[in-house]
Design a protein around this motif. Structure first.
Motif, PDB file in Angstrom:
ATOM      1  N   LEU A  95       0.827  -1.203   0.000  1.00 29.01           N
ATOM      2  CA  LEU A  95       0.000   0.000   0.000  1.00 29.01           C
ATOM      3  C   LEU A  95       0.867   1.261   0.000  1.00 29.01           C
ATOM      4  O   LEU A  95       0.599   2.219  -0.736  1.00 29.01           O
ATOM      5  CB  LEU A  95      -0.942  -0.012   1.206  1.00 29.01           C
ATOM      6  N   LEU A  96       1.913   1.269   0.808  1.00 26.69           N
ATOM      7  CA  LEU A  96       2.839   2.408   0.835  1.00 26.69           C
ATOM      8  C   LEU A  96       3.465   2.618  -0.540  1.00 26.69           C
ATOM      9  O   LEU A  96       3.565   3.753  -1.025  1.00 26.69           O
ATOM     10  CB  LEU A  96       3.932   2.192   1.885  1.00 26.69           C
ATOM     11  N   THR A  97       3.872   1.524  -1.168  1.00 22.98           N
ATOM     12  CA  THR A  97       4.506   1.597  -2.489  1.00 22.98           C
ATOM     13  C   THR A  97       3.508   2.053  -3.550  1.00 22.98           C
ATOM     14  O   THR A  97       3.787   2.961  -4.333  1.00 22.98           O
ATOM     15  CB  THR A  97       5.102   0.230  -2.871  1.00 22.98           C
ATOM     16  N   GLU A  98       2.335   1.430  -3.548  1.00 24.73           N
ATOM     17  CA  GLU A  98       1.307   1.740  -4.546  1.00 24.73           C
ATOM     18  C   GLU A  98       0.855   3.191  -4.464  1.00 24.73           C
ATOM     19  O   GLU A  98       0.696   3.862  -5.484  1.00 24.73           O
ATOM     20  CB  GLU A  98       0.109   0.806  -4.317  1.00 24.73           C
ATOM     21  N   ARG A  99       0.657   3.682  -3.254  1.00 23.00           N
ATOM     22  CA  ARG A  99       0.161   5.056  -3.062  1.00 23.00           C
ATOM     23  C   ARG A  99       1.282   6.098  -3.042  1.00 23.00           C
ATOM     24  O   ARG A  99       1.017   7.285  -2.988  1.00 23.00           O
ATOM     25  CB  ARG A  99      -0.643   5.139  -1.761  1.00 23.00           C
ATOM     26  N   ARG A 100       2.525   5.625  -3.027  1.00 22.64           N
ATOM     27  CA  ARG A 100       3.702   6.499  -2.995  1.00 22.64           C
ATOM     28  C   ARG A 100       3.656   7.452  -1.815  1.00 22.64           C
ATOM     29  O   ARG A 100       3.804   8.673  -1.953  1.00 22.64           O
ATOM     30  CB  ARG A 100       3.846   7.241  -4.312  1.00 22.64           C
ATOM     31  N   ILE A 101       3.434   6.852  -0.626  1.00 24.96           N
ATOM     32  CA  ILE A 101       3.367   7.625   0.616  1.00 24.96           C
ATOM     33  C   ILE A 101       4.352   7.050   1.626  1.00 24.96           C
ATOM     34  O   ILE A 101       4.904   5.970   1.422  1.00 24.96           O
ATOM     35  CB  ILE A 101       1.929   7.620   1.200  1.00 24.96           C
ATOM     36  N   ARG A 102       4.536   7.770   2.733  1.00 28.22           N
ATOM     37  CA  ARG A 102       5.531   7.373   3.731  1.00 28.22           C
ATOM     38  C   ARG A 102       4.952   6.949   5.064  1.00 28.22           C
ATOM     39  O   ARG A 102       5.686   6.529   5.944  1.00 28.22           O
ATOM     40  CB  ARG A 102       6.504   8.528   3.962  1.00 28.22           C
ATOM     41  N   ARG A 103       3.622   7.067   5.215  1.00 27.20           N
ATOM     42  CA  ARG A 103       3.033   6.667   6.493  1.00 27.20           C
ATOM     43  C   ARG A 103       1.582   6.268   6.305  1.00 27.20           C
ATOM     44  O   ARG A 103       0.911   6.765   5.402  1.00 27.20           O
ATOM     45  CB  ARG A 103       3.175   7.755   7.555  1.00 27.20           C
ATOM     46  N   LEU A 104       1.157   5.369   7.169  1.00 26.00           N
ATOM     47  CA  LEU A 104      -0.230   4.907   7.187  1.00 26.00           C
ATOM     48  C   LEU A 104      -0.811   5.166   8.573  1.00 26.00           C
ATOM     49  O   LEU A 104      -0.142   4.923   9.583  1.00 26.00           O
ATOM     50  CB  LEU A 104      -0.296   3.403   6.912  1.00 26.00           C
ATOM     51  N   ALA A 105      -2.038   5.624   8.614  1.00 24.40           N
ATOM     52  CA  ALA A 105      -2.756   5.708   9.882  1.00 24.40           C
ATOM     53  C   ALA A 105      -3.255   4.304  10.212  1.00 24.40           C
ATOM     54  O   ALA A 105      -3.689   3.574   9.322  1.00 24.40           O
ATOM     55  CB  ALA A 105      -3.930   6.672   9.755  1.00 24.40           C
ATOM     56  N   VAL A 106      -3.165   3.936  11.471  1.00 20.34           N
ATOM     57  CA  VAL A 106      -3.675   2.638  11.901  1.00 20.34           C
ATOM     58  C   VAL A 106      -4.946   2.915  12.705  1.00 20.34           C
ATOM     59  O   VAL A 106      -4.905   3.572  13.750  1.00 20.34           O
ATOM     60  CB  VAL A 106      -2.638   1.862  12.736  1.00 20.34           C
ATOM     61  N   ILE A 107      -6.054   2.435  12.172  1.00 16.78           N
ATOM     62  CA  ILE A 107      -7.367   2.721  12.740  1.00 16.78           C
ATOM     63  C   ILE A 107      -7.995   1.430  13.250  1.00 16.78           C
ATOM     64  O   ILE A 107      -8.024   0.423  12.536  1.00 16.78           O
ATOM     65  CB  ILE A 107      -8.307   3.351  11.678  1.00 16.78           C
ATOM     66  N   ASP A 108      -8.482   1.477  14.470  1.00 20.85           N
ATOM     67  CA  ASP A 108      -9.177   0.333  15.056  1.00 20.85           C
ATOM     68  C   ASP A 108     -10.486   0.834  15.649  1.00 20.85           C
ATOM     69  O   ASP A 108     -10.476   1.744  16.487  1.00 20.85           O
ATOM     70  CB  ASP A 108      -8.309  -0.325  16.131  1.00 20.85           C
ATOM     71  N   ASP A 109     -11.583   0.272  15.200  1.00 18.19           N
ATOM     72  CA  ASP A 109     -12.903   0.657  15.684  1.00 18.19           C
ATOM     73  C   ASP A 109     -13.132   2.168  15.552  1.00 18.19           C
ATOM     74  O   ASP A 109     -13.650   2.813  16.456  1.00 18.19           O
ATOM     75  CB  ASP A 109     -13.091   0.198  17.130  1.00 18.19           C
ATOM     76  N   GLY A 110     -12.685   2.721  14.424  1.00 19.14           N
ATOM     77  CA  GLY A 110     -12.883   4.137  14.153  1.00 19.14           C
ATOM     78  C   GLY A 110     -11.921   5.081  14.845  1.00 19.14           C
ATOM     79  O   GLY A 110     -12.021   6.291  14.680  1.00 19.14           O
ATOM     80  N   LYS A 111     -11.001   4.559  15.627  1.00 19.94           N
ATOM     81  CA  LYS A 111     -10.072   5.402  16.395  1.00 19.94           C
ATOM     82  C   LYS A 111      -8.645   5.230  15.892  1.00 19.94           C
ATOM     83  O   LYS A 111      -8.212   4.115  15.565  1.00 19.94           O
ATOM     84  CB  LYS A 111     -10.092   5.031  17.887  1.00 19.94           C
ATOM     85  N   LEU A 112      -7.901   6.331  15.879  1.00 14.06           N
ATOM     86  CA  LEU A 112      -6.492   6.281  15.541  1.00 14.06           C
ATOM     87  C   LEU A 112      -5.734   5.636  16.691  1.00 14.06           C
ATOM     88  O   LEU A 112      -5.761   6.133  17.815  1.00 14.06           O
ATOM     89  CB  LEU A 112      -5.953   7.705  15.305  1.00 14.06           C
ATOM     90  N   VAL A 113      -5.103   4.496  16.408  1.00 17.10           N
ATOM     91  CA  VAL A 113      -4.364   3.782  17.465  1.00 17.10           C
ATOM     92  C   VAL A 113      -2.863   3.760  17.214  1.00 17.10           C
ATOM     93  O   VAL A 113      -2.084   3.377  18.081  1.00 17.10           O
ATOM     94  CB  VAL A 113      -4.877   2.331  17.652  1.00 17.10           C
ATOM     95  N   GLY A 114      -2.447   4.176  16.001  1.00 18.10           N
ATOM     96  CA  GLY A 114      -1.033   4.168  15.708  1.00 18.10           C
ATOM     97  C   GLY A 114      -0.732   4.729  14.341  1.00 18.10           C
ATOM     98  O   GLY A 114      -1.637   5.063  13.577  1.00 18.10           O
ATOM     99  N   VAL A 115       0.570   4.805  14.054  1.00 20.31           N
ATOM    100  CA  VAL A 115       1.060   5.222  12.748  1.00 20.31           C
ATOM    101  C   VAL A 115       2.146   4.239  12.350  1.00 20.31           C
ATOM    102  O   VAL A 115       2.999   3.874  13.159  1.00 20.31           O
ATOM    103  CB  VAL A 115       1.624   6.654  12.788  1.00 20.31           C
TER     104      VAL A 115
END
Length: 133
Positions: free
Chosen positions: A28-48
């Motif tokens: 996903l990082l490669t395909e979207r050409r980005i450097r970070r992903l938000a990690v979402i659990d049950d609608g809440k940001l839980v990590g990066v």
């Protein structure tokens, strides 16, 4: 800097679940050409999860000669409970926070604490270029 984060952030947030595999996150990082992903659990940001996290995990796996270790999940590699910045914050505060934390991006949250964007060093560079030319 009198400008606010909301005006210069990247509004599109690319997110994954904590159970996402390293392979899926890397793709996903490669395909979207980005450097970070938000990690979402049950609608809440839980990590990066950063590209650096993925690279470190891949290097560690390559150094592991046993070949028996299961592929890690995003939850095992992410930075939990990331520092966020309000969308109404100044770019100056955002830049200062990024420098102090030694990070290249911050999740941006709205008044309810929900993620609504990401501010990266590249966004700050866009601001500098736009205001100095």
């Amino acid at each position: 800097m009198g400008e606010i984060v909301e005006k210069w952030m990247t509004a599109e947030v690319v997110a994954v679940a904590p159970a996402t595999s390293l392979k899926e996150a890397d793709a996903l990082l490669t395909e979207r050409r980005i450097r970070r992903l938000a990690v979402i659990d049950d609608g809440k940001l839980v990590g990066v999860l950063s590209l650096g996290d993925v690279r470190a995990a891949k290097a560690s796996a390559a150094a592991d000669m046993s070949g028996f270790s299961p592929e890690p999940s995003v939850a095992e590699l992410m930075t939990p409970d990331p520092i966020t910045i309000p969308r109404s914050a100044s770019l100056g505060l955002a830049a200062q926070t990024m420098l102090q934390l030694k990070v290249s991006g911050l999740p941006v949250v709205d008044g309810n604490g929900e993620i609504c964007g990401v501010l990266s060093a590249s966004d700050l560079f866009r601001y500098i270029i736009a205001t100095t030319h």
